[in-house]
Design an enzyme around this catalytic site. Structure first.
Site, short mmCIF file in Angstrom:
data_model
loop_
_atom_site.label_atom_id
_atom_site.label_comp_id
_atom_site.label_asym_id
_atom_site.label_seq_id
_atom_site.Cartn_x
_atom_site.Cartn_y
_atom_site.Cartn_z
N ALA A 505 27.27 -11.81 -61.02
CA ALA A 505 28.66 -12.29 -61.05
C ALA A 505 29.22 -12.44 -59.65
O ALA A 505 28.84 -11.72 -58.73
CB ALA A 505 29.54 -11.34 -61.85
N ALA A 611 25.46 0.17 -42.20
CA ALA A 611 24.62 -0.86 -42.82
C ALA A 611 23.32 -0.26 -43.35
O ALA A 611 23.36 0.61 -44.22
CB ALA A 611 24.36 -2.01 -41.84
N LYS A 682 34.57 5.53 -42.83
CA LYS A 682 33.18 5.92 -42.61
C LYS A 682 33.06 7.37 -42.18
O LYS A 682 32.19 8.11 -42.69
CB LYS A 682 32.54 4.99 -41.57
CG LYS A 682 32.37 3.57 -42.07
CD LYS A 682 31.83 2.64 -40.98
CE LYS A 682 31.67 1.22 -41.48
NZ LYS A 682 31.18 0.31 -40.44
#
Length: 814
Positions: A505, A611, A682
């Site tokens: 989606a 990442a 983070k």
């Protein structure tokens, strides 16, 4: 002598009967042969419908009867030449007239007794066997047609009669020993009682007819010809990778057939077992396939389990009460109450405390059972010694069957561990002392999932199938799909993991395909998909109830981050690139971690920080191995590091930020990066993973951006930065004057966290941090002076996608 039985699908049409004829020709050439046939496929159901319609006063029974007549007449005309049709057409019409007369009587009386029902359905086998006999005679294949009612004698328990083997064996032996024919054809399913009334042996009873005859004449073997190539390790309609079973023992075959395997009728095995006569299950339409042989000395196939089966439409009834403890006769009274109403007990389990007895029965008997048991224990219920009978419906039994289980400890643990990891709740368990069968009662909605999980656990030596529901097809999402497509073959060959994207989606459209979406044309398929609604997507992921399901969030959408708890409730693992969930209020973060643990689901979010760098994984490894984090220092924004590495006051700060956005390092709105909010998230995630209960408001942020830059649209933001260029030059020159570099640093120590722009001297680990790299320094008990360092590219769609992909593989291997 040999006995061959052909089922309804094998004789469903003239074309199929011709295939059967070719098989019979080859068999007759080898040995004296008895052929037992069922009614033409679907005819028994039509006959039953005739009777039921007539009994209910529905005149449409005449239409159903006309369909029946036409079906048989068409078959006769398709098989026999015109010169041979007259006699058999007359027989067919004569018997159809009898059916009509009986149904007319049922219609007038408004009653369909079991005896009348047996009479009506018996015509299916009688007519089909006579048509086939006439067809063989027309082909000059000599055969004797024999009415099974003259061979098999039963009691008068209509619709499921019990065979009188002493009489039956004597009659069968006498008949076949006195006949010199090489080929006999007998209608299956039907018999008669001592008063010559027609009885039947139960649905599927044609198999039983073949077994009764085969055992009586000491046949060399009995062959059951059907539409599948033998017995399978699981129902192929539920498990696409089900495997053929080449050999199986009598006891294993009986267990599987009793527990729902439809290939062979359960009572079939017993008479043949007593005579040690092998049974072959073969495919009429693939006669060359080896099929399955059932015999006493079946070779072990190397697997602990021989097969997996299931029965649907089960109800659990539970009798509980404190007064049951230590009182003899409670079980006897319960089973008497059920037995007196002919309610069959399929599964029994009783707690060692004797406080409760749980019994599995057919769901259709549940209401009658509730009434019967409550009546039998009415006094105890009234006085509060026993609770009214508890009834649960919409359940099924899933069973593992195999003689080898008795010599392999841990099979039960492996079974329940596998279904538990996939969120299948087991309501009751039964295991016989023979250790040949382990049965578990589960919700019917979970049957397909449970059987696939167990089949994968016990039979799939090639790969584990993982089903992905991916939300987000932007920069990172599209790279992820490309990486998956590239690695599918490698993962299957090297890690034995088959990854399929079954749901996909974006913000506009969604598509689903349980066989796997084609990752070479997903964009076109998605563009033509259904309108996307998050609730609809989650509903599909939950209701499809696929094993080893993983939800992959490659968005930055808050609404998506708020549905993880719904997914964990169904034991669907979550891999999140989205940082919002883990940086939400601590209570939600903790809830997600607890739910994942409770429901045996994976929750991986490595890409929330750095990442694809193994930052969170490294931190978790340190903690799991007993280390303690004292301090964390980090540069956690690839965007900010790229910006400050490329800004030297010769180009405007706004220009450098535009470059970062163009190269895909920033969020869609770069202010999220430049404000320090993303870095705050983070460092908070790292602090939480280190064990700190911390919120966003507990983190101090020293911003370097002028407040005026943070107003208006993104384009307004760039214009204002151009106006504030002097401010950025001043920041750069202040650090340059000291011989240092600007770095946006996050810190955590003694329960406190902060983020802000710092001047970094040349001796610091952060000084030589180039491009879009991130770096984290972990100071721990084991690394007090020289920290554990994780450093590398911390931004970019390709590396972020690879981090998500790595998390998917981790989730797949739990």
């Amino acid at each position: 002598m040999q006995v061959l039985k052909f089922g309804g699908t094998s004789v469903a049409s003239a074309e199929n009967i011709k295939i059967v004829t070719d098989i019979v020709k080859q068999s007759v050439a080898k040995d004296k042969t008895v052929v037992v046939v069922s009614a033409l496929g679907g005819v028994t159901d039509m006959l039953l419908r005739c009777g039921i319609q007539a009994a209910s006063g529905d005149p449409d029974y005449k239409k159903t009867l006309q369909e029946l007549i036409q079906r048989h007449l068409v078959t006769v005309k398709a098989l026999l030449p015109i010169t041979h049709q007259s006699s058999i057409l007359s027989k067919v019409m004569q018997q159809c007239n009898q059916i009509e007369d009986i149904c007319n009587g049922v219609f007038l009386l408004g009653e369909l007794s079991p005896r009348t029902k047996d009479k009506i359905v018996s015509f299916g086998e009688l007519i089909s066997s006579q048509i086939i006999s006439a067809y063989w005679s027309a082909l000059s294949i000599e055969n004797n047609w024999k009415d099974a009612r003259e061979l098999i004698i039963t009691d008068s328990n209509f619709t499921k009669a019990t065979v009188d083997f002493a009489q039956t064996d004597s009659i069968i032996q006498q008949y076949f020993s006195s006949e010199n024919a090489q080929l006999f054809i007998v209608p299956g399913f039907i018999a008669s009682d001592s008063h010559k009334n027609t009885t039947t042996l139960g649905r599927g009873g044609s198999d039983y007819t073949a077994a009764i005859i085969g055992a009586a004449v000491n046949a060399k073997e009995v062959e059951i010809w059907t539409d599948v190539s033998g017995m399978m390790t699981a129902d192929p309609r539920l498990v696409s990778n089900a495997k053929a079973i080449t050999e199986i023992s009598y006891h294993e075959a009986m267990e599987l057939s009793h527990l729902g395997a439809k290939v062979i009728y359960p009572p079939t095995i017993h008479p043949l077992l007593l005579k040690n006569i092998p049974v072959w299950v073969k495919n009429t339409f693939k006669a060359e396939d080896p099929g399955t042989v059932i015999r006493a000395d079946a070779q072990r196939n190397g697997n602990i389990i021989r097969g997996i089966s299931s029965i649907n439409n089960i109800a659990l009834i539970s009798l509980e009460g404190s007064s049951m403890v230590g009182i003899p006769g409670i079980s006897k009274r319960l089973f008497e109450a059920l037995g007196n109403h002919s309610i069959n007990v399929i599964l029994i389990t009783q707690a060692s405390s004797e406080h409760s007895i749980c019994v599995g029965i057919n769901e259709s008997d549940a209401d009658l059972a509730e009434k019967a048991v409550n009546q039998a224990f009415s006094y105890e219920i009234e006085t509060g010694k026993v609770n009214p009978l508890s009834v649960e419906k919409n359940l099924s039994i899933v069973a593992l069957v195999g003689d080898n289980m008795r010599s392999h400890p841990g099979t039960s643990g492996k079974m329940f561990g596998a279904v538990g990891r996939n969120g299948v709740n087991v309501r009751a368990i039964a295991q016989g002392s023979s250790e040949r069968n382990i049965s578990a009662v589960v919700a019917t909605a979970d049957v397909k999932k449970a059987i696939n999980v167990l089949h994968e656990e016990f039979f799939e030596t090639t790969y584990k199938q993982v089903n992905l529901f991916v939300v987000g097809t932007g920069n990172v999402g599209s790279k992820l799909l490309s990486q998956i497509a590239q690695q599918v073959q490698y993962l299957q060959e090297n890690l034995r993991v088959q990854i399929r994207v079954v749901g996909l989606a974006n913000s506009r459209k969604m598509i689903f395909d349980e066989e796997g979406i084609d990752l070479t044309s997903w964009a076109e398929e998605l563009a033509a998909g259904a309108p996307m609604t998050l609730s609809g997507f989650i509903h599909e992921a939950q209701n499809r109830n696929l094993r080893n399901s993983v939800f992959v969030d490659v968005t930055a959408n808050e609404a998506v981050a708020k549905v993880y708890d719904q997914l964990f409730d169904k034991s669907i693992s979550v891999v999140a690139c989205n940082k919002i969930a883990c940086s939400a209020p601590y209570v939600y973060y903790k809830k997600l971690k607890d739910l994942a643990r409770e429901h045996n689901a994976a929750f991986h979010f490595e890409t929330n920080v750095g990442a694809s760098l193994p930052i969170i994984g490294t931190l978790n490894d340190l903690l799991r191995s007993g280390d303690e984090v004292k301090r964390i220092q980090a540069v956690l924004s690839g965007t900010l590091n790229f910006v400050f590495n490329n800004y030297n006051a010769t180009r405007s700060f706004a220009e450098v930020v535009r470059q970062a956005q163009k190269e895909g390092y920033t969020e869609p709105d770069p202010r999220l990066d430049l404000s320090g909010k993303d870095v705050m998230r983070k460092i908070m995630i790292l602090a939480r993973e280190a064990g700190e209960e911390i919120e966003m408001e507990d983190i101090s942020n020293t911003p370097f951006m002028p407040e005026s830059c943070m107003q208006g649209s993104v384009e307004d933001f760039y214009k204002e930065m151009e106006k504030q260029e002097a401010h950025f030059q001043a920041l750069y020159k202040a650090a340059e004057k000291e011989g240092k570099k600007l770095k946006f640093v996050a810190q955590y120590e003694n329960g406190k966290a902060s983020v802000g722009l710092q001047h970094i001297d040349p001796q610091h680990d952060f000084y030589h941090l180039y491009g879009k790299d991130n770096i984290v320094l972990f100071y721990t008990n084991r690394y007090p002076e020289q920290p554990m360092v994780v450093k590398g590219a911390g931004a970019g769609a390709e590396v972020t996608a690879s981090g998500v992909f790595a998390d998917i593989i981790r989730a797949a291997r739990i």
